[in-house]
Design an enzyme around this catalytic site. Structure first.
Site, PDB file in Angstrom:
ATOM      1  N   MET A 109      -1.221   9.322   6.779  1.00 51.62           N
ATOM      2  CA  MET A 109      -0.787   9.284   8.474  1.00 51.62           C
ATOM      3  C   MET A 109       0.066  10.697   8.997  1.00 51.62           C
ATOM      4  SD  MET A 109       0.000   5.525   8.861  1.00 51.62           S
ATOM      5  CE  MET A 109       1.403   5.759   8.331  1.00 51.62           C
ATOM      6  N   GLY A 110      -0.152  11.687   8.075  1.00 49.17           N
ATOM      7  CA  GLY A 110       0.296  13.388   8.657  1.00 49.17           C
ATOM      8  C   GLY A 110       2.432  12.814   8.809  1.00 49.17           C
ATOM      9  N   ALA A 111       3.012  13.732   9.167  1.00 49.44           N
ATOM     10  CA  ALA A 111       3.986  14.657   8.803  1.00 49.44           C
ATOM     11  C   ALA A 111       4.124  14.098   7.525  1.00 49.44           C
ATOM     12  CB  ALA A 111       5.057  13.092   9.625  1.00 49.44           C
ATOM     13  N   VAL A 155       7.161  11.219  -5.752  1.00 44.88           N
ATOM     14  CA  VAL A 155       7.940  12.598  -6.060  1.00 44.88           C
ATOM     15  C   VAL A 155       9.498  12.422  -5.149  1.00 44.88           C
ATOM     16  CG1 VAL A 155       8.571  15.024  -4.891  1.00 44.88           C
ATOM     17  CG2 VAL A 155       5.826  14.152  -5.662  1.00 44.88           C
ATOM     18  N   ASP A 209       3.563   3.850  -2.777  1.00 50.17           N
ATOM     19  CA  ASP A 209       3.371   2.589  -2.358  1.00 50.17           C
ATOM     20  C   ASP A 209       3.034   1.832  -3.072  1.00 50.17           C
ATOM     21  OD1 ASP A 209       4.253   3.434   0.745  1.00 50.17           O
ATOM     22  OD2 ASP A 209       2.869   4.789   0.359  1.00 50.17           O
ATOM     23  N   GLN A 246       0.855  -1.260  -1.919  1.00 51.97           N
ATOM     24  CA  GLN A 246      -0.496  -0.660  -1.353  1.00 51.97           C
ATOM     25  C   GLN A 246      -1.738  -0.078  -2.161  1.00 51.97           C
ATOM     26  OE1 GLN A 246      -0.709   1.981   2.261  1.00 51.97           O
ATOM     27  NE2 GLN A 246      -1.094   3.748   0.374  1.00 51.97           N
ATOM     28  N   HIS A 258       2.888  14.000  -0.455  1.00 47.78           N
ATOM     29  CA  HIS A 258       1.466  14.295  -0.161  1.00 47.78           C
ATOM     30  C   HIS A 258       0.996  15.143  -0.558  1.00 47.78           C
ATOM     31  CE1 HIS A 258       3.109  12.493   3.578  1.00 47.78           C
ATOM     32  NE2 HIS A 258       2.393  11.372   3.295  1.00 47.78           N
ATOM     33  N   GLN A 260       2.265   6.824  -6.035  1.00 47.46           N
ATOM     34  CA  GLN A 260       3.055   5.049  -6.173  1.00 47.46           C
ATOM     35  C   GLN A 260       3.959   4.631  -5.594  1.00 47.46           C
ATOM     36  OE1 GLN A 260       1.955   3.900  -9.642  1.00 47.46           O
ATOM     37  NE2 GLN A 260       3.742   2.113  -8.974  1.00 47.46           N
TER      38      GLN A 260
END
Ligand code: PAF
Length: 290
Positions: free
Chosen positions: A33-35, A180, A154, A157, A40, A152
């Site tokens: 979702m960016g940011a 991380v 989430d 999810q 990521h 991991q």
């Protein structure tokens, strides 16, 4: 790196046709979702190592927000995100608008996370995991990956996505990438930017709690003792408002009983000020069998 905003641009020159004949998976997708932060980027690096072509999606999915204000304030930083992705060798960034993903408004037909969407995260954020699965399913169709990388961090999810891929025979390999953390243990999250310095110090108790459970399990604690170790840590920080602390089955996300033996996810969710944070550790209760 091509940055595209529509499904037709994505289908056109941006994506090469999937090539499944070689001995390497052809295309990997990292959905975000960016940011973007190092968490990521770890997903992107893992994808880059595994596949010929890497697609990163950036889409703030309204369907998975249970709070309108949270959706409005969610950081949107496309230019900065692209600047982080380009040096990693990403081939395509797909950053659609809401009308592109949901052209007829909110979808009539959606994906249900079933029981997984009703426990723990699901119980505290009704509809959240259904919204996640609906957009993940759409983005899988749009990007046609062989591999899809999820963090991991989430944990529930990840379980929901794995279950959807299995139950709906989606033919995509889901790869989990470890959480991380900052040097002091705080799990990276796009929401950490909302923490003041004192709140950030308080938030450290989440990682300390799950690590305490892991350490206890490694030292031979049973499930109840491991969860108690996490509880004792959380009790040291009364400024943190707990949503739940639980031991979850890593495949079904069901809560585990005290006599359970095997792999367990010790998961925590809490509010630090206005900011809701989650963390977890995958641990083993009891000795390895065999
Ligand atoms: O983990 C996230 O950032 C989101 O839930 C995802 C998987 C990109 C779906 O919107």
């Amino acid at each position: 790196m091509r940055v595209v905003h529509t499904a037709s641009e994505l289908r056109g020159p941006a994506l090469r046709p999937a090539r499944r004949s070689g001995d390497r998976p052809s295309r990997a997708v990292v959905m975000t979702m960016g940011a973007l932060h190092e968490g990521h980027l770890a997903l992107v690096r893992a994808a880059r190592e595994a596949a010929d072509e890497v697609v990163v999606t950036i889409f703030v999915n309204p369907l998975q927000f249970d709070d309108a204000e949270d959706l409005d304030t969610y950081p949107r930083t496309l230019d900065e995100d692209c600047a982080l992705l380009e040096p990693l060798g990403v081939d395509v960034v797909f950053a659609p608008g809401v009308e592109e993903v949901y052209p007829g408004g909110p979808p009539v037909v959606t994906v249900s996370a079933g029981r997984i969407g009703e426990v723990f995260e699901g119980a505290h954020r009704p509809g959240h995991l259904d919204g996640v699965l609906t957009v993940v399913c759409k983005l899988m169709h749009l990007t046609q990956p062989d591999l899809a990388f999820f963090g991991q961090k989430d944990a529930q999810q990840l379980i929901a996505v794995r279950t959807m891929v299995r139950d709906l025979t989606m033919g995509v390999e889901v790869v989990a990438v470890p959480t991380v953390r900052d040097a002091d243990g705080l799990a990276l999250s796009s929401r950490n930017v909302f923490l003041t310095a004192p709140q950030r110090a308080q938030a450290l108790i989440l990682s300390e709690a799950v690590m305490a459970a892991d350490a206890a399990a490694r030292a031979g604690a049973d499930l109840d003792e491991a969860v108690s170790a996490a509880q004792a840590a959380l009790a040291r920080e009364p400024g943190v408002a707990l949503d739940y602390l639980a031991a979850l089955d890593p495949v079904t996300a069901e809560g585990l009983d005290g006599d359970y033996r095997g792999e367990a996810v010790i998961a925590v969710a809490a509010h630090v000020g206005e900011t809701r944070l989650i963390d977890n550790v995958v641990t083993r209760i009891g000795p390895l069998l065999g």
